[in-house]
Design a protein around this motif. Structure first.
Motif, PDB file in Angstrom:
ATOM      1  N   GLY A   1      71.032  30.843  14.703  1.00 10.49           N
ATOM      2  CA  GLY A   1      71.791  31.874  15.139  1.00 10.49           C
ATOM      3  C   GLY A   1      72.676  32.395  14.011  1.00 10.49           C
ATOM      4  N   GLU A   2      74.205  32.450  14.088  1.00 13.50           N
ATOM      5  CA  GLU A   2      74.708  32.771  13.085  1.00 13.50           C
ATOM      6  C   GLU A   2      75.875  31.759  12.415  1.00 13.50           C
ATOM      7  OE1 GLU A   2      77.865  35.706  14.163  1.00 13.50           O
ATOM      8  OE2 GLU A   2      77.518  35.236  16.178  1.00 13.50           O
TER       9      GLU A   2
ATOM     10  N   GLN B   1      73.008  27.019  11.649  1.00 16.33           N
ATOM     11  CA  GLN B   1      74.168  27.347  10.594  1.00 16.33           C
ATOM     12  C   GLN B   1      75.322  26.451  10.919  1.00 16.33           C
ATOM     13  OE1 GLN B   1      72.410  29.472  12.290  1.00 16.33           O
ATOM     14  NE2 GLN B   1      70.865  30.545  10.951  1.00 16.33           N
ATOM     15  N   ASP B   2      76.006  26.478  11.897  1.00 19.21           N
ATOM     16  CA  ASP B   2      77.193  25.897  12.066  1.00 19.21           C
ATOM     17  C   ASP B   2      77.169  24.541  11.989  1.00 19.21           C
ATOM     18  OD1 ASP B   2      79.190  27.844  11.943  1.00 19.21           O
ATOM     19  OD2 ASP B   2      78.478  28.460  14.308  1.00 19.21           O
ATOM     20  N   PHE B   3      75.912  23.781  12.462  1.00 20.15           N
ATOM     21  CA  PHE B   3      75.723  22.350  12.329  1.00 20.15           C
ATOM     22  C   PHE B   3      75.608  21.974  10.620  1.00 20.15           C
ATOM     23  CE2 PHE B   3      72.416  18.909  12.128  1.00 20.15           C
ATOM     24  CZ  PHE B   3      73.184  17.864  12.883  1.00 20.15           C
ATOM     25  N   ALA B   4      74.900  22.983   9.855  1.00 19.64           N
ATOM     26  CA  ALA B   4      75.085  22.746   8.592  1.00 19.64           C
ATOM     27  C   ALA B   4      76.438  22.742   7.994  1.00 19.64           C
ATOM     28  CB  ALA B   4      74.321  23.703   7.731  1.00 19.64           C
ATOM     29  N   VAL B   5      77.221  23.575   8.504  1.00 21.34           N
ATOM     30  CA  VAL B   5      78.831  23.761   8.159  1.00 21.34           C
ATOM     31  C   VAL B   5      79.172  22.287   8.178  1.00 21.34           C
ATOM     32  CG1 VAL B   5      81.103  24.715   8.555  1.00 21.34           C
ATOM     33  CG2 VAL B   5      78.895  26.174   8.443  1.00 21.34           C
ATOM     34  N   ALA B   6      79.079  21.597   9.578  1.00 24.76           N
ATOM     35  CA  ALA B   6      79.676  20.556  10.018  1.00 24.76           C
ATOM     36  C   ALA B   6      79.401  19.267   8.988  1.00 24.76           C
ATOM     37  CB  ALA B   6      79.371  20.192  11.303  1.00 24.76           C
ATOM     38  N   LEU B   7      78.142  19.365   8.524  1.00 28.85           N
ATOM     39  CA  LEU B   7      77.384  18.387   7.601  1.00 28.85           C
ATOM     40  C   LEU B   7      78.129  18.535   6.380  1.00 28.85           C
ATOM     41  CD1 LEU B   7      73.769  18.334   8.982  1.00 28.85           C
ATOM     42  CD2 LEU B   7      75.057  16.254   8.510  1.00 28.85           C
ATOM     43  N   ILE B   8      78.180  19.636   5.725  1.00 29.81           N
ATOM     44  CA  ILE B   8      78.680  19.781   4.464  1.00 29.81           C
ATOM     45  C   ILE B   8      80.184  19.531   4.437  1.00 29.81           C
ATOM     46  CG2 ILE B   8      79.085  21.373   2.328  1.00 29.81           C
ATOM     47  CD1 ILE B   8      76.197  20.389   2.724  1.00 29.81           C
ATOM     48  N   ASP B   9      80.978  19.980   5.446  1.00 32.50           N
ATOM     49  CA  ASP B   9      82.216  19.496   5.849  1.00 32.50           C
ATOM     50  C   ASP B   9      82.385  18.058   5.537  1.00 32.50           C
ATOM     51  OD1 ASP B   9      83.183  22.139   6.111  1.00 32.50           O
ATOM     52  OD2 ASP B   9      83.502  21.943   8.235  1.00 32.50           O
TER      53      ASP B   9
ATOM     54  N   GLY C   1      78.930  13.529  17.095  1.00 30.79           N
ATOM     55  CA  GLY C   1      78.254  14.561  17.593  1.00 30.79           C
ATOM     56  C   GLY C   1      78.874  16.119  17.315  1.00 30.79           C
ATOM     57  N   ILE C   2      78.051  17.268  17.026  1.00 28.98           N
ATOM     58  CA  ILE C   2      78.511  18.233  16.798  1.00 28.98           C
ATOM     59  C   ILE C   2      78.098  19.683  17.867  1.00 28.98           C
ATOM     60  CG2 ILE C   2      78.545  20.200  15.035  1.00 28.98           C
ATOM     61  CD1 ILE C   2      79.917  17.598  13.924  1.00 28.98           C
ATOM     62  N   ALA C   3      79.067  20.216  18.438  1.00 29.48           N
ATOM     63  CA  ALA C   3      78.687  21.084  19.344  1.00 29.48           C
ATOM     64  C   ALA C   3      79.824  22.358  19.234  1.00 29.48           C
ATOM     65  CB  ALA C   3      78.570  20.587  20.683  1.00 29.48           C
ATOM     66  N   TYR C   4      79.533  23.425  20.186  1.00 27.09           N
ATOM     67  CA  TYR C   4      80.632  24.428  20.213  1.00 27.09           C
ATOM     68  C   TYR C   4      81.436  23.892  21.261  1.00 27.09           C
ATOM     69  CZ  TYR C   4      78.078  27.781  17.512  1.00 27.09           C
ATOM     70  OH  TYR C   4      77.452  28.208  16.217  1.00 27.09           O
TER      71      TYR C   4
END
Length: 212
Positions: A162-163, A188-196, A209-212
């Motif tokens: 997605g975006e 993409q946002d899952f990757a954001v969470a991991l690097i965060d 767990g990571i989700a919207y």
């Protein structure tokens, strides 16, 4: 920060690599074979065949944190998941690596007390072997007495291309759902969470767990 991505040529792994690079981190891109596409600034390519008994030392040397994004779907070898988890728990501390972020699955997340997503009738049969392997890996992490600071990071039930919005929620062992009853997150946002998490080091020896 120097971030080693194990499984850097895969769908999730390559997205994590790009997110890390976007933030100015150095990346050690680890895969079974050399990929010339990773021949770019701030990326060092290294090889490691997880099906062999070769030491991980050369692959991860110098990393501040390892992010493992591996799976057995492509070759139908799901044993590679728990076997790799076991190896990382044993070998990373010996390599001087103290932190591991593990890309897990959603199947072991709870939809009700004591009821995992994988055990619901709606869970797709084709994903059962993959989910069971990730569940075995999670059990290994939880039972381990390793000094390694591991974090098992489960995506939402649906992870999709997605975006990058930079928005997400972090939970624990329960499946996160939105107001419409969906459990979703873009890769993409899952990757954001991991690097965060790589940057902040908020969680220690637990599953999130990571989700919207």
């Amino acid at each position: 920060m120097k971030i080693a991505v194990l499984g850097a040529t895969g769908w999730i792994g390559s997205t994590i690599k790009q997110e890390a690079l976007t933030r100015g981190h150095q990346v050690i891109a680890i895969s079974r074979t050399t990929n010339n596409a990773d021949d770019e600034n701030n990326v060092e390519t290294r090889t490691l065949d997880l099906l062999s008994q070769e030491s991980m030392t050369n692959a991860v040397q110098g990393a501040d944190v390892v992010i493992a994004a591996i799976g057995g779907r492509a070759k139908g070898n799901h044993d590679i998941v728990p076997n790799t988890a076991r190896r990382l728990l044993e070998e990373l501390p010996a390599c001087g690596i103290n932190r591991l972020l593990w890309v897990g699955g959603a199947g072991s997340l709870e939809v009700a007390p004591g009821v995992a997503l994988i055990d619901t009738p709606e869970f797709p049969a084709e994903y059962q072997p993959e989910a069971k392997a990730q569940g075995e890996a999670l059990a290994l992490f939880k039972a381990s007495e390793s000094t390694l600071n591991w974090v098992f990071v489960s995506p939402a039930a649906e992870i999709f291309p997605g975006e990058r919005t930079g928005q997400y929620r972090t939970g624990g062992d329960q499946l996160l759902i939105d107001n419409d009853g969906n459990s979703r997150v873009s890769v993409q946002d899952f990757a954001v969470a991991l690097i965060d998490e790589a940057e902040k080091n908020t969680y220690k020896k637990e599953r999130i767990g990571i989700a919207y």
